[in-house]
Motif scaffolding. Structure first.
Motif, PDB file in Angstrom:
ATOM      1  N   LEU A 155      14.983 -15.041 -20.962  1.00  0.00           N
ATOM      2  CA  LEU A 155      14.370 -13.720 -20.787  1.00  0.00           C
ATOM      3  C   LEU A 155      12.854 -13.711 -20.924  1.00  0.00           C
ATOM      4  CD1 LEU A 155      16.954 -11.527 -22.676  1.00  0.00           C
ATOM      5  CD2 LEU A 155      16.797 -11.980 -20.253  1.00  0.00           C
ATOM      6  N   THR A 156      12.349 -14.381 -21.925  1.00  0.00           N
ATOM      7  CA  THR A 156      10.910 -14.321 -22.182  1.00  0.00           C
ATOM      8  C   THR A 156      10.079 -14.683 -20.958  1.00  0.00           C
ATOM      9  OG1 THR A 156      11.217 -14.691 -24.541  1.00  0.00           O
ATOM     10  CG2 THR A 156       9.048 -15.196 -23.645  1.00  0.00           C
ATOM     11  N   PRO A 157      10.394 -15.769 -20.234  1.00  0.00           N
ATOM     12  CA  PRO A 157       9.561 -16.087 -19.071  1.00  0.00           C
ATOM     13  C   PRO A 157       9.566 -14.983 -18.012  1.00  0.00           C
ATOM     14  CG  PRO A 157      10.939 -17.970 -19.642  1.00  0.00           C
ATOM     15  CD  PRO A 157      11.410 -16.804 -20.458  1.00  0.00           C
ATOM     16  N   GLU A 158      10.701 -14.333 -17.823  1.00  0.00           N
ATOM     17  CA  GLU A 158      10.788 -13.263 -16.829  1.00  0.00           C
ATOM     18  C   GLU A 158      10.049 -12.014 -17.294  1.00  0.00           C
ATOM     19  OE1 GLU A 158      12.002 -13.697 -13.764  1.00  0.00           O
ATOM     20  OE2 GLU A 158      12.346 -15.765 -14.359  1.00  0.00           O
ATOM     21  N   LEU A 159      10.214 -11.663 -18.554  1.00  0.00           N
ATOM     22  CA  LEU A 159       9.544 -10.468 -19.075  1.00  0.00           C
ATOM     23  C   LEU A 159       8.037 -10.666 -19.171  1.00  0.00           C
ATOM     24  CD1 LEU A 159      12.126  -9.466 -21.809  1.00  0.00           C
ATOM     25  CD2 LEU A 159      11.802  -8.410 -19.558  1.00  0.00           C
ATOM     26  N   ALA A 160       7.613 -11.895 -19.432  1.00  0.00           N
ATOM     27  CA  ALA A 160       6.181 -12.186 -19.521  1.00  0.00           C
ATOM     28  C   ALA A 160       5.487 -12.037 -18.165  1.00  0.00           C
ATOM     29  CB  ALA A 160       5.966 -13.580 -20.080  1.00  0.00           C
ATOM     30  N   LYS A 161       6.244 -12.054 -17.088  1.00  0.00           N
ATOM     31  CA  LYS A 161       5.662 -11.805 -15.766  1.00  0.00           C
ATOM     32  C   LYS A 161       5.260 -10.340 -15.623  1.00  0.00           C
ATOM     33  CE  LYS A 161       8.402 -15.385 -13.501  1.00  0.00           C
ATOM     34  NZ  LYS A 161       9.518 -15.618 -12.561  1.00  0.00           N
ATOM     35  N   ILE A 162       5.901  -9.477 -16.388  1.00  0.00           N
ATOM     36  CA  ILE A 162       5.611  -8.043 -16.337  1.00  0.00           C
ATOM     37  C   ILE A 162       4.480  -7.708 -17.297  1.00  0.00           C
ATOM     38  CG2 ILE A 162       6.567  -5.726 -16.690  1.00  0.00           C
ATOM     39  CD1 ILE A 162       9.355  -7.096 -16.083  1.00  0.00           C
ATOM     40  N   VAL A 163       4.643  -8.124 -18.544  1.00  0.00           N
ATOM     41  CA  VAL A 163       3.601  -7.954 -19.556  1.00  0.00           C
ATOM     42  C   VAL A 163       3.495  -9.288 -20.292  1.00  0.00           C
ATOM     43  CG1 VAL A 163       2.863  -6.734 -21.633  1.00  0.00           C
ATOM     44  CG2 VAL A 163       4.074  -5.488 -19.842  1.00  0.00           C
ATOM     45  N   LYS A 204      -1.391  -7.248 -26.628  1.00  0.00           N
ATOM     46  CA  LYS A 204      -1.014  -6.513 -27.839  1.00  0.00           C
ATOM     47  C   LYS A 204      -0.334  -5.209 -27.455  1.00  0.00           C
ATOM     48  CE  LYS A 204      -4.871  -8.381 -30.410  1.00  0.00           C
ATOM     49  NZ  LYS A 204      -6.166  -8.113 -31.022  1.00  0.00           N
ATOM     50  N   ASP A 205       0.578  -4.748 -28.295  1.00  0.00           N
ATOM     51  CA  ASP A 205       1.280  -3.488 -28.036  1.00  0.00           C
ATOM     52  C   ASP A 205       0.315  -2.340 -27.751  1.00  0.00           C
ATOM     53  OD1 ASP A 205       3.781  -4.606 -28.264  1.00  0.00           O
ATOM     54  OD2 ASP A 205       4.166  -3.818 -30.261  1.00  0.00           O
ATOM     55  N   SER A 206      -0.777  -2.298 -28.487  1.00  0.00           N
ATOM     56  CA  SER A 206      -1.739  -1.208 -28.315  1.00  0.00           C
ATOM     57  C   SER A 206      -2.442  -1.254 -26.961  1.00  0.00           C
ATOM     58  CB  SER A 206      -2.780  -1.242 -29.440  1.00  0.00           C
ATOM     59  OG  SER A 206      -3.502  -2.468 -29.403  1.00  0.00           O
ATOM     60  N   GLU A 207      -2.358  -2.392 -26.274  1.00  0.00           N
ATOM     61  CA  GLU A 207      -3.009  -2.554 -24.978  1.00  0.00           C
ATOM     62  C   GLU A 207      -2.055  -2.347 -23.796  1.00  0.00           C
ATOM     63  OE1 GLU A 207      -4.535  -6.513 -25.308  1.00  0.00           O
ATOM     64  OE2 GLU A 207      -6.148  -5.927 -26.654  1.00  0.00           O
ATOM     65  N   VAL A 208      -0.781  -2.175 -24.059  1.00  0.00           N
ATOM     66  CA  VAL A 208       0.201  -1.996 -22.995  1.00  0.00           C
ATOM     67  C   VAL A 208       0.102  -0.572 -22.464  1.00  0.00           C
ATOM     68  CG1 VAL A 208       2.666  -2.037 -22.417  1.00  0.00           C
ATOM     69  CG2 VAL A 208       1.736  -3.738 -23.985  1.00  0.00           C
ATOM     70  N   ARG A 248       4.835  -0.234 -19.637  1.00  0.00           N
ATOM     71  CA  ARG A 248       6.047   0.070 -20.404  1.00  0.00           C
ATOM     72  C   ARG A 248       7.175   0.481 -19.470  1.00  0.00           C
ATOM     73  NH1 ARG A 248       2.350   2.512 -23.778  1.00  0.00           N
ATOM     74  NH2 ARG A 248       2.944   4.591 -23.092  1.00  0.00           N
ATOM     75  N   ALA A 249       6.859   1.304 -18.477  1.00  0.00           N
ATOM     76  CA  ALA A 249       7.869   1.720 -17.509  1.00  0.00           C
ATOM     77  C   ALA A 249       8.363   0.523 -16.699  1.00  0.00           C
ATOM     78  CB  ALA A 249       7.291   2.789 -16.575  1.00  0.00           C
ATOM     79  N   ALA A 250       7.444  -0.361 -16.333  1.00  0.00           N
ATOM     80  CA  ALA A 250       7.831  -1.563 -15.589  1.00  0.00           C
ATOM     81  C   ALA A 250       8.728  -2.464 -16.433  1.00  0.00           C
ATOM     82  CB  ALA A 250       6.584  -2.317 -15.130  1.00  0.00           C
ATOM     83  N   MET A 251       8.511  -2.497 -17.732  1.00  0.00           N
ATOM     84  CA  MET A 251       9.329  -3.305 -18.633  1.00  0.00           C
ATOM     85  C   MET A 251      10.687  -2.652 -18.866  1.00  0.00           C
ATOM     86  SD  MET A 251       9.340  -6.149 -20.415  1.00  0.00           S
ATOM     87  CE  MET A 251       7.708  -6.687 -20.894  1.00  0.00           C
ATOM     88  N   ALA A 252      10.735  -1.338 -18.887  1.00  0.00           N
ATOM     89  CA  ALA A 252      11.998  -0.635 -19.145  1.00  0.00           C
ATOM     90  C   ALA A 252      13.022  -0.887 -18.041  1.00  0.00           C
ATOM     91  CB  ALA A 252      11.748   0.865 -19.301  1.00  0.00           C
ATOM     92  N   ALA A 253      12.564  -1.046 -16.811  1.00  0.00           N
ATOM     93  CA  ALA A 253      13.493  -1.252 -15.691  1.00  0.00           C
ATOM     94  C   ALA A 253      14.337  -2.512 -15.863  1.00  0.00           C
ATOM     95  CB  ALA A 253      12.742  -1.255 -14.368  1.00  0.00           C
ATOM     96  N   PRO A 254      13.755  -3.675 -16.138  1.00  0.00           N
ATOM     97  CA  PRO A 254      14.615  -4.840 -16.334  1.00  0.00           C
ATOM     98  C   PRO A 254      15.438  -4.763 -17.623  1.00  0.00           C
ATOM     99  CG  PRO A 254      12.318  -5.453 -16.642  1.00  0.00           C
ATOM    100  CD  PRO A 254      12.338  -4.053 -16.112  1.00  0.00           C
ATOM    101  N   TRP A 255      14.933  -4.070 -18.630  1.00  0.00           N
ATOM    102  CA  TRP A 255      15.737  -3.892 -19.839  1.00  0.00           C
ATOM    103  C   TRP A 255      17.017  -3.139 -19.497  1.00  0.00           C
ATOM    104  CZ3 TRP A 255      12.842  -2.636 -25.001  1.00  0.00           C
ATOM    105  CH2 TRP A 255      11.897  -3.631 -25.261  1.00  0.00           C
TER     106      TRP A 255
END
Length: 97
Positions: free
Chosen positions: A59-67, A72-76, A81-88
């Motif tokens: 998962l990490t390699p695929e999710l890291a392509k998005i963010v 840092k969380d404060s920079e997302v 966040r919406a782009a990350m929610a879709a694969p989740w």
């Protein structure tokens, strides 16, 4: 990863094997005599290590392509966040199948 299920279908069987391995380790602990609580601790620790390794591999390699992990969380941004929610959501869907 493609489709709406992200790696859920591939991930789930590996999780099952990782969980089984954790219980095997716990049983070995029972065989060697430290007791049930210690054996359950072994199950929990082994399960955590095993599932983290699978997550990091699949998962990490695929999710890291998005963010990227370096962000840092404060920079997302809200868009990220919406782009990350879709694969989740796709991942959850794949696990349910």
């Amino acid at each position: 990863m493609t489709g709406n299920t992200f790696p859920g279908p591939a991930y789930l069987p590996q999780l099952g094997k990782a969980y089984a391995a954790a219980w095997d380790q716990g049983a070995k602990g029972l065989d060697s005599g430290p007791g049930i609580s210690a054996a359950l601790d072994t199950v929990a620790q082994t399960w955590t290590v095993n599932r983290t390794e699978i997550y990091d591999k699949l998962l990490t390699p695929e999710l890291a392509k998005i963010v990227p992990e370096s962000v840092k969380d404060s920079e997302v941004t809200s868009a990220e966040r919406a782009a990350m929610a879709a694969p989740w959501r796709g991942f959850a869907l794949g696990l349910k199948k």
